[in-house]
Design a protein around this motif. Structure first.
Motif, PDB file in Angstrom:
ATOM      1  N   ALA A 153       0.846  -1.200   0.000  1.00  0.00           N
ATOM      2  CA  ALA A 153       0.000   0.000   0.000  1.00  0.00           C
ATOM      3  C   ALA A 153       0.876   1.242   0.000  1.00  0.00           C
ATOM      4  CB  ALA A 153      -0.916   0.002   1.214  1.00  0.00           C
ATOM      5  N   VAL A 154       0.434   2.251  -0.719  1.00  0.00           N
ATOM      6  CA  VAL A 154       1.183   3.503  -0.781  1.00  0.00           C
ATOM      7  C   VAL A 154       0.323   4.696  -0.392  1.00  0.00           C
ATOM      8  CG1 VAL A 154       0.694   3.993  -3.213  1.00  0.00           C
ATOM      9  CG2 VAL A 154       2.850   4.754  -2.211  1.00  0.00           C
ATOM     10  N   ASN A 155      -1.005   4.524  -0.464  1.00  0.00           N
ATOM     11  CA  ASN A 155      -1.944   5.607  -0.165  1.00  0.00           C
ATOM     12  C   ASN A 155      -3.044   5.047   0.725  1.00  0.00           C
ATOM     13  OD1 ASN A 155      -3.925   7.586  -0.136  1.00  0.00           O
ATOM     14  ND2 ASN A 155      -3.789   8.042  -2.319  1.00  0.00           N
ATOM     15  N   TRP A 156      -2.958   5.319   2.020  1.00  0.00           N
ATOM     16  CA  TRP A 156      -3.894   4.703   2.960  1.00  0.00           C
ATOM     17  C   TRP A 156      -5.335   5.176   2.747  1.00  0.00           C
ATOM     18  CZ3 TRP A 156      -2.433   0.449   4.818  1.00  0.00           C
ATOM     19  CH2 TRP A 156      -1.135   0.231   5.307  1.00  0.00           C
ATOM     20  N   ILE A 157      -5.520   6.353   2.173  1.00  0.00           N
ATOM     21  CA  ILE A 157      -6.886   6.844   1.951  1.00  0.00           C
ATOM     22  C   ILE A 157      -7.568   6.039   0.851  1.00  0.00           C
ATOM     23  CG2 ILE A 157      -8.295   8.837   1.316  1.00  0.00           C
ATOM     24  CD1 ILE A 157      -6.050  10.618   2.457  1.00  0.00           C
ATOM     25  N   SER A 158      -6.918   5.923  -0.299  1.00  0.00           N
ATOM     26  CA  SER A 158      -7.517   5.143  -1.381  1.00  0.00           C
ATOM     27  C   SER A 158      -7.521   3.655  -1.062  1.00  0.00           C
ATOM     28  CB  SER A 158      -6.779   5.405  -2.693  1.00  0.00           C
ATOM     29  OG  SER A 158      -5.401   5.090  -2.580  1.00  0.00           O
ATOM     30  N   MET A 159      -6.519   3.194  -0.322  1.00  0.00           N
ATOM     31  CA  MET A 159      -6.443   1.783   0.067  1.00  0.00           C
ATOM     32  C   MET A 159      -7.673   1.360   0.877  1.00  0.00           C
ATOM     33  SD  MET A 159      -4.722  -1.134   0.318  1.00  0.00           S
ATOM     34  CE  MET A 159      -4.301  -2.450   1.464  1.00  0.00           C
ATOM     35  N   TYR A 160      -8.191   2.285   1.688  1.00  0.00           N
ATOM     36  CA  TYR A 160      -9.326   1.938   2.539  1.00  0.00           C
ATOM     37  C   TYR A 160     -10.525   1.482   1.712  1.00  0.00           C
ATOM     38  CZ  TYR A 160     -12.160   2.036   6.786  1.00  0.00           C
ATOM     39  OH  TYR A 160     -12.940   1.667   7.861  1.00  0.00           O
ATOM     40  N   SER A 161     -10.771   2.149   0.612  1.00  0.00           N
ATOM     41  CA  SER A 161     -11.937   1.785  -0.200  1.00  0.00           C
ATOM     42  C   SER A 161     -11.628   0.659  -1.177  1.00  0.00           C
ATOM     43  CB  SER A 161     -12.444   3.005  -0.971  1.00  0.00           C
ATOM     44  OG  SER A 161     -11.464   3.472  -1.869  1.00  0.00           O
ATOM     45  N   SER A 164      -9.460  -2.035  -0.801  1.00  0.00           N
ATOM     46  CA  SER A 164      -9.199  -3.356  -0.225  1.00  0.00           C
ATOM     47  C   SER A 164     -10.487  -4.016   0.258  1.00  0.00           C
ATOM     48  CB  SER A 164      -8.217  -3.226   0.949  1.00  0.00           C
ATOM     49  OG  SER A 164      -8.027  -4.467   1.584  1.00  0.00           O
ATOM     50  N   ASN A 165     -10.474  -5.356   0.284  1.00  0.00           N
ATOM     51  CA  ASN A 165     -11.629  -6.081   0.803  1.00  0.00           C
ATOM     52  C   ASN A 165     -11.566  -6.270   2.316  1.00  0.00           C
ATOM     53  OD1 ASN A 165      -9.568  -7.976   0.977  1.00  0.00           O
ATOM     54  ND2 ASN A 165     -10.817  -9.682   0.248  1.00  0.00           N
ATOM     55  N   VAL A 166     -10.556  -5.711   2.956  1.00  0.00           N
ATOM     56  CA  VAL A 166     -10.440  -5.800   4.413  1.00  0.00           C
ATOM     57  C   VAL A 166      -9.974  -4.451   4.950  1.00  0.00           C
ATOM     58  CG1 VAL A 166      -8.146  -6.817   4.189  1.00  0.00           C
ATOM     59  CG2 VAL A 166      -9.378  -7.055   6.324  1.00  0.00           C
ATOM     60  N   ARG A 167     -10.721  -3.918   5.906  1.00  0.00           N
ATOM     61  CA  ARG A 167     -10.453  -2.572   6.403  1.00  0.00           C
ATOM     62  C   ARG A 167     -10.358  -2.483   7.927  1.00  0.00           C
ATOM     63  NH1 ARG A 167     -13.480  -2.914   2.244  1.00  0.00           N
ATOM     64  NH2 ARG A 167     -15.278  -3.493   3.484  1.00  0.00           N
ATOM     65  N   TRP A 212      -5.452   1.812  13.509  1.00  0.00           N
ATOM     66  CA  TRP A 212      -4.196   2.476  13.169  1.00  0.00           C
ATOM     67  C   TRP A 212      -4.347   3.992  13.071  1.00  0.00           C
ATOM     68  CZ3 TRP A 212      -3.185  -1.117   8.380  1.00  0.00           C
ATOM     69  CH2 TRP A 212      -2.829  -2.398   8.836  1.00  0.00           C
ATOM     70  N   PHE A 213      -5.455   4.421  12.460  1.00  0.00           N
ATOM     71  CA  PHE A 213      -5.565   5.835  12.114  1.00  0.00           C
ATOM     72  C   PHE A 213      -6.653   6.593  12.862  1.00  0.00           C
ATOM     73  CE2 PHE A 213      -4.101   3.577   8.184  1.00  0.00           C
ATOM     74  CZ  PHE A 213      -2.764   3.910   8.331  1.00  0.00           C
ATOM     75  N   GLY A 214      -7.395   5.901  13.744  1.00  0.00           N
ATOM     76  CA  GLY A 214      -8.362   6.605  14.593  1.00  0.00           C
ATOM     77  C   GLY A 214      -9.741   6.775  14.007  1.00  0.00           C
ATOM     78  N   GLY A 215     -10.121   5.909  13.085  1.00  0.00           N
ATOM     79  CA  GLY A 215     -11.445   5.991  12.475  1.00  0.00           C
ATOM     80  C   GLY A 215     -11.370   5.776  10.978  1.00  0.00           C
ATOM     81  N   THR A 216     -12.496   5.940  10.311  1.00  0.00           N
ATOM     82  CA  THR A 216     -12.526   5.785   8.862  1.00  0.00           C
ATOM     83  C   THR A 216     -12.200   7.121   8.194  1.00  0.00           C
ATOM     84  OG1 THR A 216     -14.804   6.445   8.377  1.00  0.00           O
ATOM     85  CG2 THR A 216     -14.469   4.220   9.274  1.00  0.00           C
ATOM     86  N   PRO A 217     -11.788   7.103   6.937  1.00  0.00           N
ATOM     87  CA  PRO A 217     -11.521   8.368   6.243  1.00  0.00           C
ATOM     88  C   PRO A 217     -12.782   9.073   5.778  1.00  0.00           C
ATOM     89  CG  PRO A 217     -11.033   6.524   4.803  1.00  0.00           C
ATOM     90  CD  PRO A 217     -11.396   5.939   6.128  1.00  0.00           C
ATOM     91  N   TRP A 218     -13.962   8.504   6.088  1.00  0.00           N
ATOM     92  CA  TRP A 218     -15.214   9.062   5.578  1.00  0.00           C
ATOM     93  C   TRP A 218     -16.119   9.596   6.689  1.00  0.00           C
ATOM     94  CZ3 TRP A 218     -15.383   3.562   3.522  1.00  0.00           C
ATOM     95  CH2 TRP A 218     -14.473   3.414   2.464  1.00  0.00           C
ATOM     96  N   GLN A 219     -15.814   9.292   7.921  1.00  0.00           N
ATOM     97  CA  GLN A 219     -16.692   9.704   9.008  1.00  0.00           C
ATOM     98  C   GLN A 219     -16.610  11.213   9.237  1.00  0.00           C
ATOM     99  OE1 GLN A 219     -14.584   7.281  11.911  1.00  0.00           O
ATOM    100  NE2 GLN A 219     -13.851   9.106  12.976  1.00  0.00           N
ATOM    101  N   LYS A 220     -17.538  11.717   9.997  1.00  0.00           N
ATOM    102  CA  LYS A 220     -17.505  13.136  10.353  1.00  0.00           C
ATOM    103  C   LYS A 220     -16.221  13.419  11.137  1.00  0.00           C
ATOM    104  CE  LYS A 220     -20.197  16.771  12.619  1.00  0.00           C
ATOM    105  NZ  LYS A 220     -21.416  17.093  13.410  1.00  0.00           N
TER     106      LYS A 220
END
Length: 673
Positions: free
Chosen positions: A549-557, A559-562, A568-576
């Protein structure tokens, strides 16, 4: 007689001298052709074993797994199945008359259950299920078998597909997986049904109750929302034993595995990667609860510093045996229910691979991994290990093998870090050597004693070329306690990459590694680490990023496992109020302009875990910045490559890259036709 004795000694000395003379370095083909053992099963009388032996077939361009049998005393080793089809999950019927296994023969569209007489004879297909069969178990009376399978598509759905009306909703076109039974007359019966999936299950000793792991769907990411239920063997009498909603802080991700019902049916043990407060992202621990769900969950390994793997009850329910990840090794332990005492049963410079326990004879069967052998079957009883199989005994006679050691050093913040080092067989402490740094996948894993057969590392090949290999168990690895594992919580690269570089500096200070000939490589999380290190330092002369992985933001969507990312990062990249800065600051892509290291990028075309788009992002960034690079994509492959020629190509292209940029010399490719 004396004359013949002298002649015998003479010829023996010739043979010994010859074996020493022809001992050679291991080629890529040699390495990729080493067979492996799995799926050990003990006969009801305890005197015979079934196991799977997986061997490389270069004509078929793949590895093929067949069923073998051996007596417990190591005699009468024989192959039971043949051909180009794989078999898996061999099982004895409890009465010892039958052997079942899974296979997909030429006439089969899906994997099916086959059975054959245990005293010899042809196998016959038992199931003709519309979907693939897995997770087979015999009933205690040997009259029926249980298995799991996804629900089939309806006739209407199949008709639409056949007419090319096959637009599908992403991650919604799955079919739930349920529990079935079948008798030897091929009468099938569905045991569970509903809008959930049965991921795994385990029968009680009397066969009347079944512990099942229910998940909202068969999707990988949903497996971390599974719950343990107890049901009767006909599907009735459901009791829910666990509830992820007990703690909001866990975010409904308390993945539980390996539920086993006690012999008296009064309790159930399981493992889960949580602490005593049911908070997520900890080493796997052993838990116990009442089978009627009436009591709180009891954490049995509260102060245990290692990670619990597979576990089984003794026949009287007084003890639980389990395999523990101790960082650089897997060893067998026991937990005594009454005294709550933990006892280590095996020890030594090896790791346990496969493990099967026979409660009737109170005997364990394990594969023991050493640097000279990737894992033969041993029995373990009354504190003694005894070797049973001998498929790879010749490796130490044929090949020059590396010396393996566990070493430790201080991380940047003073924490002790451990790792494995591999020396060439002719290692000279007066010289410095080119260093290959390999970081493991997971990252919830660790490197251990024993020869690994991973095509992503191929250590004996590298040491045969006089590389020293370092495999650091960096922050985030399992088997070193919860604090060490949780070193990634809140920031993936807070200390993990510094742990790796501290290990590199340690080897340089010891005069082992040549700082001008260093290489970085890794696969999956090992690829993530490679991507980080090439942005952090230019000290490596060459690198290979495998499925990284090189970009954790795009990787989140993608990959089939999140599930790990939230911790690691304190939440999802999409939450408020999403922690986007944390995601981006820990993405190697953020600092990609720093890279000068010539870097290969390698990935499977259909990888769902670390999709190829991550490798494309890395490649295009490196290419844009004029860093020497190539992107190699293997057709048909997922996260774990299966085709032997693809594995061979990967190793060749890496060795050529390393030789060019780190050693400044040519490399001759190895081909297998």
């Amino acid at each position: 007689m004396k004359k013949y004795l002298i002649l015998g000694i003479f010829f023996l000395n010739i043979l010994i001298g010859y074996s020493q003379e022809v001992k050679r370095n291991m080629s890529i083909k040699d390495f990729l052709s080493i067979p492996s053992i799995s799926d050990i099963q003990v006969s009801p009388d305890g005197n015979s074993l079934l196991y799977i032996l997986t061997e490389s077939n270069w004509n078929a361009n793949r590895q093929i797994s067949h069923i073998w049998q051996v007596n417990k005393n190591g005699e009468n080793t024989k192959q039971l199945t043949f051909g180009l089809e794989n078999e898996s999950e061999p099982l004895w019927s409890p009465n010892g008359k039958w052997i079942s296994f899974l296979a997909k023969r030429k006439e089969d569209k899906q994997s099916q259950i086959y059975i054959m007489p245990s005293d010899g004879g042809e196998s016959k297909r038992l199931t003709n299920h519309k979907t693939s069969v897995s997770n087979v178990s015999w009933s205690p009376d040997s009259k029926k078998l249980y298995f799991t399978a996804n629900d089939p598509f309806t006739a209407e759905e199949e008709n639409l597909k056949s007419n090319k009306i096959d637009v599908y909703p992403f991650e919604e076109n799955y079919k739930q997986k349920h529990l079935w039974e079948i008798d030897r007359a091929t009468n099938e019966k569905k045991i569970t049904s509903g809008d959930y999936s049965v991921l795994t299950y385990s029968l009680s000793h009397d066969g009347n109750r079944i512990a099942v792991h229910k998940s909202p769907s068969p999707l990988l990411d949903d497996s971390f929302k599974s719950e343990i239920w107890l049901i009767n063997n006909d599907g009735s009498g459901e009791i829910q034993l666990t509830d992820n909603s007990v703690s909001e802080i866990t975010n409904n991700r308390l993945f539980k595995t390996g539920a086993r019902i006690a012999p008296n049916n009064k309790s159930v043990m399981f493992t889960a990667a949580v602490n005593g407060k049911m908070e997520d992202y900890y080493n796997n621990k052993l838990f116990l609860l009442a089978s009627d769900g009436s009591s709180d969950i009891d954490l049995l390994t509260k102060d245990f510093p290692y990670e619990v793997s597979a576990a089984e009850w003794t026949s009287d329910g007084g003890k639980i045996f389990f395999v523990a990840n101790m960082g650089s090794q897997f060893q067998l332990w026991q937990y005594e229910i009454a005294s709550k005492k933990l006892v280590q049963l095996t020890e030594g410079k090896h790791s346990i691979g496969q493990w099967t326990y026979n409660p009737k004879q109170d005997e364990h069967f394990v594969t023991i991994k050493t640097m000279e052998n990737p894992g033969e079957i041993f029995s373990f009883k009354k504190g003694k290990l005894k070797q049973i199989t001998h498929h790879n005994d010749s490796l130490k006679i044929k090949f020059n093998l590396p010396r393996q050691e566990v070493i430790s050093w201080k991380g940047e913040d003073g924490v002790t870090v451990e790792g494995m080092i591999y020396y060439p067989h002719n290692y000279n402490p007066e010289k410095t050597y080119p260093l290959v740094v390999q970081t493991h996948g997971g990252p919830r894993a660790s490197e251990k004693y024993g020869m690994s057969l991973r095509y992503t590392t191929y250590v004996p090949v590298l040491t045969g070329m006089e590389y020293v290999v370092l495999q650091p168990n960096y922050r985030g690895s399992t088997g070193y306690g919860d604090d060490f594992l949780r070193g990634m919580v809140g920031g993936y690269y807070d200390q993990s990459h510094l742990d790796v570089m501290a290990g590199v500096d340690f080897l340089i200070e010891k005069g082992i590694a040549d700082p001008e000939r260093m290489i970085k490589m890794g696969w999956s999380a090992g690829g993530h680490m490679t991507n980080k290190l090439i942005t952090f330092t230019n000290r490596f002369k060459a690198a290979s990023s495998g499925a990284g992985a090189v970009n954790w933001i795009s990787m989140y969507s993608q990959s089939n496992v999140r599930y790990n990312r939230d911790a690691w990062f304190g939440g999802t990249p999409w939450q408020k109020d999403a922690p986007i800065e944390v995601y981006w600051n820990h993405s190697p892509l953020k600092d990609i302009s720093n890279v000068e290291t010539p870097t290969l990028v390698i990935v499977g075309e259909n990888d769902p875990v670390v999709p190829k788009e991550q490798s494309v992002e890395l490649y295009r960034a490196l290419k844009s910045n004029n860093v020497p690079t190539h992107l190699y994509i293997a057709p048909r492959e997922v996260h774990r490559w299966m085709e032997l020629q693809h594995r061979l190509y990967k190793i060749n292209v890496e060795l050529e890259w390393f030789a060019k940029y780190a050693l400044n010399k040519p490399y001759e490719w190895e081909y297998v036709k």
